[in-house]
Motif scaffolding. Structure first.
Motif, PDB file in Angstrom:
ATOM      1  N   THR A   4      17.183  15.652  47.261  1.00  0.00           N
ATOM      2  CA  THR A   4      18.761  15.573  46.937  1.00  0.00           C
ATOM      3  C   THR A   4      19.275  16.886  46.601  1.00  0.00           C
ATOM      4  O   THR A   4      20.470  17.179  46.922  1.00  0.00           O
ATOM      5  CB  THR A   4      18.786  14.535  45.718  1.00  0.00           C
ATOM      6  N   VAL A   5      18.537  17.792  45.720  1.00  0.00           N
ATOM      7  CA  VAL A   5      19.299  19.127  45.457  1.00  0.00           C
ATOM      8  C   VAL A   5      19.332  19.807  46.736  1.00  0.00           C
ATOM      9  O   VAL A   5      20.276  20.389  47.088  1.00  0.00           O
ATOM     10  CB  VAL A   5      18.154  19.712  44.417  1.00  0.00           C
ATOM     11  N   ALA A   6      18.396  19.530  47.603  1.00  0.00           N
ATOM     12  CA  ALA A   6      18.501  20.459  48.922  1.00  0.00           C
ATOM     13  C   ALA A   6      19.355  19.686  49.783  1.00  0.00           C
ATOM     14  O   ALA A   6      20.298  20.639  50.420  1.00  0.00           O
ATOM     15  CB  ALA A   6      16.855  20.312  49.568  1.00  0.00           C
ATOM     16  N   CYS A  52      17.333  26.860  49.606  1.00  0.00           N
ATOM     17  CA  CYS A  52      18.715  26.141  49.949  1.00  0.00           C
ATOM     18  C   CYS A  52      19.719  26.416  49.048  1.00  0.00           C
ATOM     19  O   CYS A  52      21.069  26.716  49.167  1.00  0.00           O
ATOM     20  CB  CYS A  52      18.373  24.534  49.702  1.00  0.00           C
ATOM     21  N   LEU A  53      19.226  26.880  47.935  1.00  0.00           N
ATOM     22  CA  LEU A  53      20.335  27.137  46.580  1.00  0.00           C
ATOM     23  C   LEU A  53      21.176  28.445  46.961  1.00  0.00           C
ATOM     24  O   LEU A  53      22.196  28.756  46.809  1.00  0.00           O
ATOM     25  CB  LEU A  53      19.586  27.160  45.246  1.00  0.00           C
ATOM     26  N   ASP A  54      20.204  29.367  47.816  1.00  0.00           N
ATOM     27  CA  ASP A  54      21.019  30.761  48.302  1.00  0.00           C
ATOM     28  C   ASP A  54      21.929  30.133  49.329  1.00  0.00           C
ATOM     29  O   ASP A  54      22.978  30.976  49.102  1.00  0.00           O
ATOM     30  CB  ASP A  54      20.004  31.718  48.933  1.00  0.00           C
ATOM     31  N   LEU A  55      21.708  29.415  49.885  1.00  0.00           N
ATOM     32  CA  LEU A  55      22.813  28.848  51.095  1.00  0.00           C
ATOM     33  C   LEU A  55      23.993  28.404  50.317  1.00  0.00           C
ATOM     34  O   LEU A  55      25.192  28.745  50.530  1.00  0.00           O
ATOM     35  CB  LEU A  55      22.469  27.892  52.017  1.00  0.00           C
ATOM     36  N   ALA A 102      15.943  20.511  37.592  1.00  0.00           N
ATOM     37  CA  ALA A 102      16.346  19.782  38.895  1.00  0.00           C
ATOM     38  C   ALA A 102      17.576  18.763  38.764  1.00  0.00           C
ATOM     39  O   ALA A 102      18.525  18.683  39.582  1.00  0.00           O
ATOM     40  CB  ALA A 102      15.133  19.211  39.598  1.00  0.00           C
ATOM     41  N   ILE A 103      17.608  18.201  37.508  1.00  0.00           N
ATOM     42  CA  ILE A 103      18.498  17.057  37.377  1.00  0.00           C
ATOM     43  C   ILE A 103      19.969  17.911  37.062  1.00  0.00           C
ATOM     44  O   ILE A 103      21.040  17.484  37.804  1.00  0.00           O
ATOM     45  CB  ILE A 103      18.149  16.229  36.244  1.00  0.00           C
ATOM     46  N   ARG A 104      19.912  19.070  36.469  1.00  0.00           N
ATOM     47  CA  ARG A 104      20.918  19.842  36.182  1.00  0.00           C
ATOM     48  C   ARG A 104      21.598  20.436  37.666  1.00  0.00           C
ATOM     49  O   ARG A 104      22.800  20.366  37.827  1.00  0.00           O
ATOM     50  CB  ARG A 104      20.829  20.818  35.250  1.00  0.00           C
ATOM     51  N   LEU A 105      20.598  20.841  38.444  1.00  0.00           N
ATOM     52  CA  LEU A 105      21.067  21.473  39.580  1.00  0.00           C
ATOM     53  C   LEU A 105      21.628  20.215  40.503  1.00  0.00           C
ATOM     54  O   LEU A 105      22.729  20.376  41.131  1.00  0.00           O
ATOM     55  CB  LEU A 105      19.926  22.008  40.531  1.00  0.00           C
ATOM     56  N   LEU A 156      25.503  20.392  41.783  1.00  0.00           N
ATOM     57  CA  LEU A 156      26.087  20.278  43.265  1.00  0.00           C
ATOM     58  C   LEU A 156      26.684  18.925  43.632  1.00  0.00           C
ATOM     59  O   LEU A 156      27.541  19.233  44.370  1.00  0.00           O
ATOM     60  CB  LEU A 156      24.728  20.461  44.125  1.00  0.00           C
ATOM     61  N   ARG A 157      26.297  17.899  43.230  1.00  0.00           N
ATOM     62  CA  ARG A 157      26.966  16.745  43.448  1.00  0.00           C
ATOM     63  C   ARG A 157      28.483  16.937  42.931  1.00  0.00           C
ATOM     64  O   ARG A 157      29.783  16.489  43.669  1.00  0.00           O
ATOM     65  CB  ARG A 157      26.423  15.581  42.695  1.00  0.00           C
ATOM     66  N   ASP A 158      28.871  17.382  41.807  1.00  0.00           N
ATOM     67  CA  ASP A 158      30.187  17.517  41.313  1.00  0.00           C
ATOM     68  C   ASP A 158      30.792  18.607  42.129  1.00  0.00           C
ATOM     69  O   ASP A 158      32.068  18.467  42.171  1.00  0.00           O
ATOM     70  CB  ASP A 158      30.051  17.922  39.719  1.00  0.00           C
ATOM     71  N   VAL A 159      30.345  19.570  42.484  1.00  0.00           N
ATOM     72  CA  VAL A 159      31.134  20.798  43.390  1.00  0.00           C
ATOM     73  C   VAL A 159      31.493  20.201  44.894  1.00  0.00           C
ATOM     74  O   VAL A 159      32.395  20.603  45.282  1.00  0.00           O
ATOM     75  CB  VAL A 159      30.050  22.064  43.626  1.00  0.00           C
ATOM     76  N   GLN A 160      30.789  18.967  45.175  1.00  0.00           N
ATOM     77  CA  GLN A 160      31.060  18.652  46.689  1.00  0.00           C
ATOM     78  C   GLN A 160      32.575  18.094  46.596  1.00  0.00           C
ATOM     79  O   GLN A 160      33.162  17.923  47.391  1.00  0.00           O
ATOM     80  CB  GLN A 160      30.091  17.248  46.960  1.00  0.00           C
TER      81      GLN A 160
END
Length: 109
Positions: free
Chosen positions: A7-9, A59-62, A98-101, A105-109
């Protein structure tokens, strides 16, 4: 854990590549590459923290590039969260960062 990492990816790649008006990126999308649940499952079973961090880091770099880099507010926060994830040295320690990430990321979507 595998689903959480996938999910993070996925959220990272959505942020980097998904554009308004185009088909959404899904878990079976070729863009996911080596970031699927099966790959993460293998890495988790092996206890390969460095391998997990490498795949997620790619993935995070992207995603970081998509939010404008570390010179933006979102970029600084993502960079901090990514650093927290990369500092973990044992499998047991990966879950919370991983949960924080994922949540960020979900909130930024």
């Amino acid at each position: 854990m595998e689903l959480l990492l996938e999910t993070v990816a996925l959220y990272s790649l959505k942020l980097a590549y998904e554009t308004e008006g185009h088909s959404p990126i899904l878990r079976d999308d070729p863009l996911m590459g080596g970031c699927d649940r099966e790959v993460f499952g293998l890495l988790v079973r092996r206890g390969d923290v460095a391998g997990i961090q490498s795949e997620i880091g790619r993935c995070l770099d992207l995603a970081l590039g998509a939010v404008g880099g570390v010179d933006t507010v979102l970029g600084r926060e993502l960079g901090r969260l990514a650093a927290d994830f990369s500092y973990v040295q044992a499998m047991e320690g990966l879950h919370a960062p991983a949960i924080r990430l994922r949540d960020f990321l979900r909130d930024v979507q």
